[in-house]
Design a protein around this motif. Structure first.
Motif, PDB file in Angstrom:
ATOM      1  N   LEU A  42       0.853  -1.181   0.000  1.00  0.00           N
ATOM      2  CA  LEU A  42       0.000   0.000   0.000  1.00  0.00           C
ATOM      3  C   LEU A  42       0.892   1.235   0.000  1.00  0.00           C
ATOM      4  N   VAL A  43       0.604   2.161  -0.915  1.00  0.00           N
ATOM      5  CA  VAL A  43       1.356   3.410  -1.037  1.00  0.00           C
ATOM      6  C   VAL A  43       0.525   4.548  -0.459  1.00  0.00           C
ATOM      7  N   PHE A  44       1.115   5.255   0.501  1.00  0.00           N
ATOM      8  CA  PHE A  44       0.501   6.452   1.084  1.00  0.00           C
ATOM      9  C   PHE A  44       1.396   7.632   0.712  1.00  0.00           C
ATOM     10  N   ARG A  45       0.853   8.569  -0.063  1.00  0.00           N
ATOM     11  CA  ARG A  45       1.632   9.755  -0.418  1.00  0.00           C
ATOM     12  C   ARG A  45       0.864  11.020  -0.071  1.00  0.00           C
ATOM     13  N   ASP A  46       1.521  11.889   0.659  1.00  0.00           N
ATOM     14  CA  ASP A  46       0.994  13.213   0.967  1.00  0.00           C
ATOM     15  C   ASP A  46       2.119  14.207   0.700  1.00  0.00           C
ATOM     16  N   GLY A  47       2.174  14.703  -0.517  1.00  0.00           N
ATOM     17  CA  GLY A  47       3.255  15.603  -0.902  1.00  0.00           C
ATOM     18  C   GLY A  47       4.591  14.882  -0.885  1.00  0.00           C
ATOM     19  N   ASP A  48       5.528  15.408  -0.117  1.00  0.00           N
ATOM     20  CA  ASP A  48       6.858  14.810  -0.024  1.00  0.00           C
ATOM     21  C   ASP A  48       6.919  13.644   0.954  1.00  0.00           C
ATOM     22  N   GLU A  49       5.838  13.383   1.659  1.00  0.00           N
ATOM     23  CA  GLU A  49       5.799  12.259   2.595  1.00  0.00           C
ATOM     24  C   GLU A  49       5.275  11.016   1.880  1.00  0.00           C
ATOM     25  N   VAL A  50       6.044   9.937   1.947  1.00  0.00           N
ATOM     26  CA  VAL A  50       5.675   8.678   1.309  1.00  0.00           C
ATOM     27  C   VAL A  50       5.897   7.541   2.295  1.00  0.00           C
ATOM     28  N   GLU A  51       4.896   6.709   2.444  1.00  0.00           N
ATOM     29  CA  GLU A  51       5.028   5.504   3.260  1.00  0.00           C
ATOM     30  C   GLU A  51       4.586   4.304   2.433  1.00  0.00           C
ATOM     31  N   LEU A  52       5.362   3.231   2.509  1.00  0.00           N
ATOM     32  CA  LEU A  52       5.031   1.962   1.869  1.00  0.00           C
ATOM     33  C   LEU A  52       4.823   0.938   2.975  1.00  0.00           C
ATOM     34  N   THR A  53       3.691   0.231   2.949  1.00  0.00           N
ATOM     35  CA  THR A  53       3.411  -0.775   3.972  1.00  0.00           C
ATOM     36  C   THR A  53       3.048  -2.100   3.321  1.00  0.00           C
ATOM     37  N   SER A  54       3.356  -3.182   4.028  1.00  0.00           N
ATOM     38  CA  SER A  54       3.154  -4.532   3.514  1.00  0.00           C
ATOM     39  C   SER A  54       1.740  -5.021   3.779  1.00  0.00           C
ATOM     40  N   ARG A  55       1.485  -6.234   3.317  1.00  0.00           N
ATOM     41  CA  ARG A  55       0.187  -6.883   3.564  1.00  0.00           C
ATOM     42  C   ARG A  55      -0.120  -6.954   5.054  1.00  0.00           C
ATOM     43  N   ASN A  56       0.914  -7.113   5.871  1.00  0.00           N
ATOM     44  CA  ASN A  56       0.738  -7.194   7.322  1.00  0.00           C
ATOM     45  C   ASN A  56       0.988  -5.868   8.012  1.00  0.00           C
ATOM     46  N   THR A  57       0.930  -4.782   7.259  1.00  0.00           N
ATOM     47  CA  THR A  57       1.078  -3.395   7.734  1.00  0.00           C
ATOM     48  C   THR A  57       2.495  -3.058   8.180  1.00  0.00           C
ATOM     49  N   LYS A  58       3.468  -3.924   7.882  1.00  0.00           N
ATOM     50  CA  LYS A  58       4.845  -3.622   8.251  1.00  0.00           C
ATOM     51  C   LYS A  58       5.436  -2.614   7.262  1.00  0.00           C
ATOM     52  N   PRO A  59       6.338  -1.742   7.744  1.00  0.00           N
ATOM     53  CA  PRO A  59       6.912  -0.716   6.861  1.00  0.00           C
ATOM     54  C   PRO A  59       7.870  -1.311   5.831  1.00  0.00           C
ATOM     55  N   LEU A  60       7.750  -0.857   4.595  1.00  0.00           N
ATOM     56  CA  LEU A  60       8.634  -1.278   3.515  1.00  0.00           C
ATOM     57  C   LEU A  60       9.455  -0.115   2.961  1.00  0.00           C
ATOM     58  N   THR A  61       9.187   1.091   3.423  1.00  0.00           N
ATOM     59  CA  THR A  61       9.728   2.298   2.805  1.00  0.00           C
ATOM     60  C   THR A  61      11.248   2.281   2.703  1.00  0.00           C
ATOM     61  N   ARG A  62      11.938   1.909   3.774  1.00  0.00           N
ATOM     62  CA  ARG A  62      13.398   1.996   3.794  1.00  0.00           C
ATOM     63  C   ARG A  62      14.063   1.023   2.829  1.00  0.00           C
ATOM     64  N   TYR A  63      13.338  -0.022   2.413  1.00  0.00           N
ATOM     65  CA  TYR A  63      13.938  -1.027   1.545  1.00  0.00           C
ATOM     66  C   TYR A  63      13.869  -0.665   0.067  1.00  0.00           C
ATOM     67  N   PHE A  64      13.085   0.346  -0.284  1.00  0.00           N
ATOM     68  CA  PHE A  64      12.894   0.680  -1.699  1.00  0.00           C
ATOM     69  C   PHE A  64      13.015   2.194  -1.915  1.00  0.00           C
ATOM     70  N   PRO A  65      14.210   2.736  -1.662  1.00  0.00           N
ATOM     71  CA  PRO A  65      14.370   4.189  -1.821  1.00  0.00           C
ATOM     72  C   PRO A  65      14.119   4.662  -3.245  1.00  0.00           C
ATOM     73  N   GLU A  66      14.434   3.814  -4.235  1.00  0.00           N
ATOM     74  CA  GLU A  66      14.211   4.215  -5.624  1.00  0.00           C
ATOM     75  C   GLU A  66      12.723   4.340  -5.936  1.00  0.00           C
ATOM     76  N   LEU A  67      11.871   3.552  -5.244  1.00  0.00           N
ATOM     77  CA  LEU A  67      10.429   3.670  -5.453  1.00  0.00           C
ATOM     78  C   LEU A  67       9.878   4.933  -4.800  1.00  0.00           C
ATOM     79  N   VAL A  68      10.414   5.301  -3.656  1.00  0.00           N
ATOM     80  CA  VAL A  68       9.984   6.550  -3.010  1.00  0.00           C
ATOM     81  C   VAL A  68      10.218   7.715  -3.966  1.00  0.00           C
ATOM     82  N   THR A  69      11.392   7.740  -4.588  1.00  0.00           N
ATOM     83  CA  THR A  69      11.698   8.797  -5.558  1.00  0.00           C
ATOM     84  C   THR A  69      10.739   8.748  -6.738  1.00  0.00           C
ATOM     85  N   ALA A  70      10.494   7.544  -7.259  1.00  0.00           N
ATOM     86  CA  ALA A  70       9.598   7.401  -8.411  1.00  0.00           C
ATOM     87  C   ALA A  70       8.173   7.801  -8.078  1.00  0.00           C
ATOM     88  N   ILE A  71       7.716   7.452  -6.879  1.00  0.00           N
ATOM     89  CA  ILE A  71       6.352   7.784  -6.467  1.00  0.00           C
ATOM     90  C   ILE A  71       6.160   9.293  -6.414  1.00  0.00           C
TER      91      ILE A  71
END
Length: 366
Positions: free
Chosen positions: A41-70
């Protein structure tokens, strides 16, 4: 972050069905490829981006290139449901994706450059100040298409393909597996986004194979007074010897007790077993052999009881990942009529080769 839908959110799930379902039974269905990656699940509010897994665990730190792309490609304020994947060549590679979940920032950054991830969106939960979770899927999809109409075939963010044609869905099911996809998902047109509910339908590949039983692990509830089998270790013969191909599990307690007793006559010393040399490994090798450790299994007892590889078992499986079953295999029946040495990889069905780029670009129709 201040969005109409805020984390944590558990994504909507799917229940398995056999074959492409009749849309009329559900008041209309849309079909999508079933992606084989990390649900995200992608949550974006301007420059704030959070990526969470099926079990609501954070994924953001593992995919910095996706944060930039998002930040570059997705709407400024949105909540999307989709899948993170890694492609190598023209196929999805789940094992390479798993490597991205690593505690070292330096390694994450290196892999983000070496094997960059992509994100494919397939549902919309919020856009701007509006929540879409209570709206029917057809409305959510229309809004998602409008919001992501600018996305092209170059990624790394994509909009999943979709069709209402059952014949096209069947074709996808048969051909897209060659690009590493996992089947087809069907979504009822009138269904709202129901968090953690099995509202969708999934159609996955189902196959059988005859494999050699080469060992077992005990169940976590096993005791000396009542030993219980946890899983069977499975192998297939190659020119190099017996290759570990996966495990079979999911038994009732009564069956666990029966199986462990039934297999006792086959127990042998590890030194006499084809996999005896694996005891020297301290870290998991590419074939994930029994008894080895990895960051996924640290602290777990991965030792196994070796068995003389003399019994053949028919198992059900969905698809292969390299030389192994992608998921846990299902026990079907003993095959006393089969010679263990005859159980090799040549019996396994090979999916039709298919270019992942065509799936992502939609150039093949749908």
């Amino acid at each position: 972050m201040d969005l109409p839908v805020m984390p944590p959110v558990r994504p909507m799930l799917a229940k398995s069905v056999k074959g492409i379902p009749d849309p009329d039974r559900f008041g209309g269905l849309s079909f999508e490829p079933k992606w084989d990656g990390f649900r995200c699940l992608v949550f974006r509010d301007g420059d704030e981006v959070e990526l969470t897994s099926r079990n609501t665990k954070p994924l953001t730190r593992y995919f910095p290139e996706l944060v930039t792309a998002i930040k570059e490609q997705l709407p400024e304020r949105c909540v999307l449901d989709g899948e993170v994947f890694v492609a190598v060549g023209d196929r999805l590679q789940f094992e390479v994706l798993q490597d991205r979940i690593h505690p070292a920032k330096s390694r994450v950054e290196m892999l983000a450059e070496k094997t960059p991830a992509g994100f494919v969106a397939f549902d919309l939960l919020a856009l701007g100040d509006d929540s879409y979770v209570d709206r029917p899927f057809v409305e959510r999809r229309a809004a998602l298409e409008e919001a992501l109409a600018h996305l092209g075939a170059d990624g790394p963010c994509y909009l999943t393909r979709i069709t209402t044609d059952t014949a096209e869905a069947q074709r996808w099911f048969e051909h897209f597996e060659g690009a590493g996809l996992d089947g087809v998902v069907a979504k009822p047109h009138s269904a709202p986004y129901a968090e953690n509910a099995r509202t969708m339908l999934k159609i996955k590949h189902s196959r059988t194979a005859d494999v050699v039983v080469a060992g077992y692990r005990e169940h976590k509830n096993s005791t000396p007074e009542r030993p219980l089998l946890g899983s069977l270790l499975l192998g297939l013969h190659t020119e190099e010897g017996l290759q570990h191909v996966g495990v079979a599990a999911s038994f009732t307690d009564a069956r666990r007790a029966e199986l462990i007793e039934e297999l006792q006559p086959l127990v042998c010393p590890i030194e006499e077993h084809p996999w005896g040399h694996w005891a020297e490994f301290l870290t998991a090798n590419p074939d994930r052999v029994p008894g080895t450790q990895s960051r996924w299994s640290q602290g777990k007892d991965l030792s196994f009881t070796p068995l003389r590889p003399e019994r053949v078992l028919e198992v059900g499986y969905e698809h292969m990942e390299g030389r192994r079953f992608r998921h846990t295999a299902q026990f079907k029946r003993w095959r006393t009529d089969r010679d263990p040495e005859s159980c090799g990889y040549e019996q396994l069905e090979e999916p039709v080769s298919y270019d992942l780029g065509e799936v992502l670009s939609g150039s093949a129709g749908g």
